[in-house]
Design a protein around this motif. Sequence first.
Motif, PDB file in Angstrom:
ATOM      1  N   PRO A  22      42.871  45.892  38.876  1.00 17.45           N
ATOM      2  CA  PRO A  22      41.424  46.093  38.795  1.00 17.45           C
ATOM      3  C   PRO A  22      40.993  47.355  39.535  1.00 17.45           C
ATOM      4  O   PRO A  22      41.625  47.762  40.516  1.00 17.45           O
ATOM      5  N   LYS A  23      39.910  47.963  39.069  1.00 21.58           N
ATOM      6  CA  LYS A  23      39.331  49.120  39.741  1.00 21.58           C
ATOM      7  C   LYS A  23      39.024  48.738  41.185  1.00 21.58           C
ATOM      8  O   LYS A  23      38.419  47.707  41.446  1.00 21.58           O
ATOM      9  N   GLY A  24      39.464  49.571  42.115  1.00 16.84           N
ATOM     10  CA  GLY A  24      39.197  49.346  43.525  1.00 16.84           C
ATOM     11  C   GLY A  24      40.264  48.545  44.247  1.00 16.84           C
ATOM     12  O   GLY A  24      40.186  48.365  45.456  1.00 16.84           O
ATOM     13  N   ALA A  25      41.278  48.061  43.531  1.00 16.67           N
ATOM     14  CA  ALA A  25      42.347  47.288  44.183  1.00 16.67           C
ATOM     15  C   ALA A  25      43.152  48.200  45.101  1.00 16.67           C
ATOM     16  O   ALA A  25      43.438  49.344  44.759  1.00 16.67           O
ATOM     17  N   ARG A  43      49.533  40.835  44.528  1.00 11.02           N
ATOM     18  CA  ARG A  43      48.666  40.551  45.682  1.00 11.02           C
ATOM     19  C   ARG A  43      47.993  41.866  46.049  1.00 11.02           C
ATOM     20  O   ARG A  43      48.661  42.889  46.216  1.00 11.02           O
ATOM     21  N   PHE A  44      46.668  41.846  46.131  1.00 11.08           N
ATOM     22  CA  PHE A  44      45.928  43.070  46.435  1.00 11.08           C
ATOM     23  C   PHE A  44      44.633  42.732  47.149  1.00 11.08           C
ATOM     24  O   PHE A  44      44.164  41.593  47.131  1.00 11.08           O
ATOM     25  N   THR A  45      44.069  43.747  47.769  1.00 13.84           N
ATOM     26  CA  THR A  45      42.766  43.646  48.429  1.00 13.84           C
ATOM     27  C   THR A  45      41.752  44.392  47.578  1.00 13.84           C
ATOM     28  O   THR A  45      42.053  45.454  47.027  1.00 13.84           O
ATOM     29  N   ILE A  46      40.545  43.828  47.480  1.00 12.80           N
ATOM     30  CA  ILE A  46      39.503  44.409  46.638  1.00 12.80           C
ATOM     31  C   ILE A  46      38.153  43.978  47.196  1.00 12.80           C
ATOM     32  O   ILE A  46      38.056  42.936  47.840  1.00 12.80           O
ATOM     33  N   THR A  47      37.115  44.774  46.953  1.00 10.95           N
ATOM     34  CA  THR A  47      35.785  44.334  47.370  1.00 10.95           C
ATOM     35  C   THR A  47      35.357  43.167  46.481  1.00 10.95           C
ATOM     36  O   THR A  47      35.790  43.058  45.330  1.00 10.95           O
ATOM     37  N   ARG A  48      34.531  42.316  47.013  1.00  2.58           N
ATOM     38  CA  ARG A  48      34.058  41.180  46.213  1.00  2.58           C
ATOM     39  C   ARG A  48      33.250  41.649  45.007  1.00  2.58           C
ATOM     40  O   ARG A  48      33.291  41.027  43.941  1.00  2.58           O
ATOM     41  N   ASP A  50      33.762  44.507  43.262  1.00  2.61           N
ATOM     42  CA  ASP A  50      34.722  44.954  42.256  1.00  2.61           C
ATOM     43  C   ASP A  50      35.467  43.772  41.649  1.00  2.61           C
ATOM     44  O   ASP A  50      35.757  43.757  40.449  1.00  2.61           O
ATOM     45  N   LEU A  51      35.771  42.769  42.457  1.00  6.90           N
ATOM     46  CA  LEU A  51      36.449  41.571  41.956  1.00  6.90           C
ATOM     47  C   LEU A  51      35.581  40.870  40.912  1.00  6.90           C
ATOM     48  O   LEU A  51      36.047  40.516  39.835  1.00  6.90           O
ATOM     49  N   GLY A  52      34.303  40.693  41.223  1.00  4.42           N
ATOM     50  CA  GLY A  52      33.398  40.037  40.286  1.00  4.42           C
ATOM     51  C   GLY A  52      33.274  40.796  38.974  1.00  4.42           C
ATOM     52  O   GLY A  52      33.291  40.199  37.891  1.00  4.42           O
ATOM     53  N   ALA A  53      33.181  42.116  39.063  1.00  5.26           N
ATOM     54  CA  ALA A  53      33.072  42.938  37.847  1.00  5.26           C
ATOM     55  C   ALA A  53      34.344  42.838  37.015  1.00  5.26           C
ATOM     56  O   ALA A  53      34.288  42.717  35.782  1.00  5.26           O
ATOM     57  N   TRP A  54      35.501  42.872  37.670  1.00  5.11           N
ATOM     58  CA  TRP A  54      36.771  42.768  36.943  1.00  5.11           C
ATOM     59  C   TRP A  54      36.913  41.405  36.278  1.00  5.11           C
ATOM     60  O   TRP A  54      37.285  41.321  35.112  1.00  5.11           O
ATOM     61  N   LEU A  55      36.607  40.338  36.994  1.00  3.24           N
ATOM     62  CA  LEU A  55      36.722  39.000  36.407  1.00  3.24           C
ATOM     63  C   LEU A  55      35.806  38.848  35.193  1.00  3.24           C
ATOM     64  O   LEU A  55      36.197  38.264  34.186  1.00  3.24           O
ATOM     65  N   LYS A  56      34.602  39.378  35.301  1.00  2.00           N
ATOM     66  CA  LYS A  56      33.646  39.279  34.201  1.00  2.00           C
ATOM     67  C   LYS A  56      34.173  39.987  32.955  1.00  2.00           C
ATOM     68  O   LYS A  56      33.997  39.503  31.834  1.00  2.00           O
ATOM     69  N   GLU A  57      34.848  41.125  33.149  1.00  2.29           N
ATOM     70  CA  GLU A  57      35.386  41.878  32.015  1.00  2.29           C
ATOM     71  C   GLU A  57      36.723  41.317  31.537  1.00  2.29           C
ATOM     72  O   GLU A  57      36.948  41.155  30.334  1.00  2.29           O
TER      73      GLU A  57
END
Length: 114
Positions: A22-25, A43-48, A50-57
């Motif tokens: 995902p973008k920002g990982a 396993r990665f770190t991401i902002t919440r 960016d995580l929400g946007a990636w999951l939605k897409e």
Amino acid sequence: MTQVEAASCEDAMRYADQDGLPKGAQDAKCTVRAWLDTEYRARFTITRTDLGAWLKEAYPGTRLTSEYCSGTSVDVCAHIDLHPEAEGGAMAVDLTMQYGEDSTAVVDFSAYDV
């Protein structure tokens, strides 16, 4: 019999028909375990955000919940059955998230075929 080996994160995500992380990982580490079945983990770190946007897409309609999560340090999780299965081979994806204090999340992504 079955050993966990380092894998490219591109391969891990492609297994579940995703075009990379995902973008920002950040700080991603990926593995594969294969014998009769195959499982890729990322396993990665991401902002919440960016995580929400990636999951939605990537997985529209995915609901994060704490109700059925396993693991002591998991805040929320999701199980996603892929119908039809991914062209890369995965039949399902499990996600677990542990939230950080600075609006980040550590994500464990697991894509598998059994």
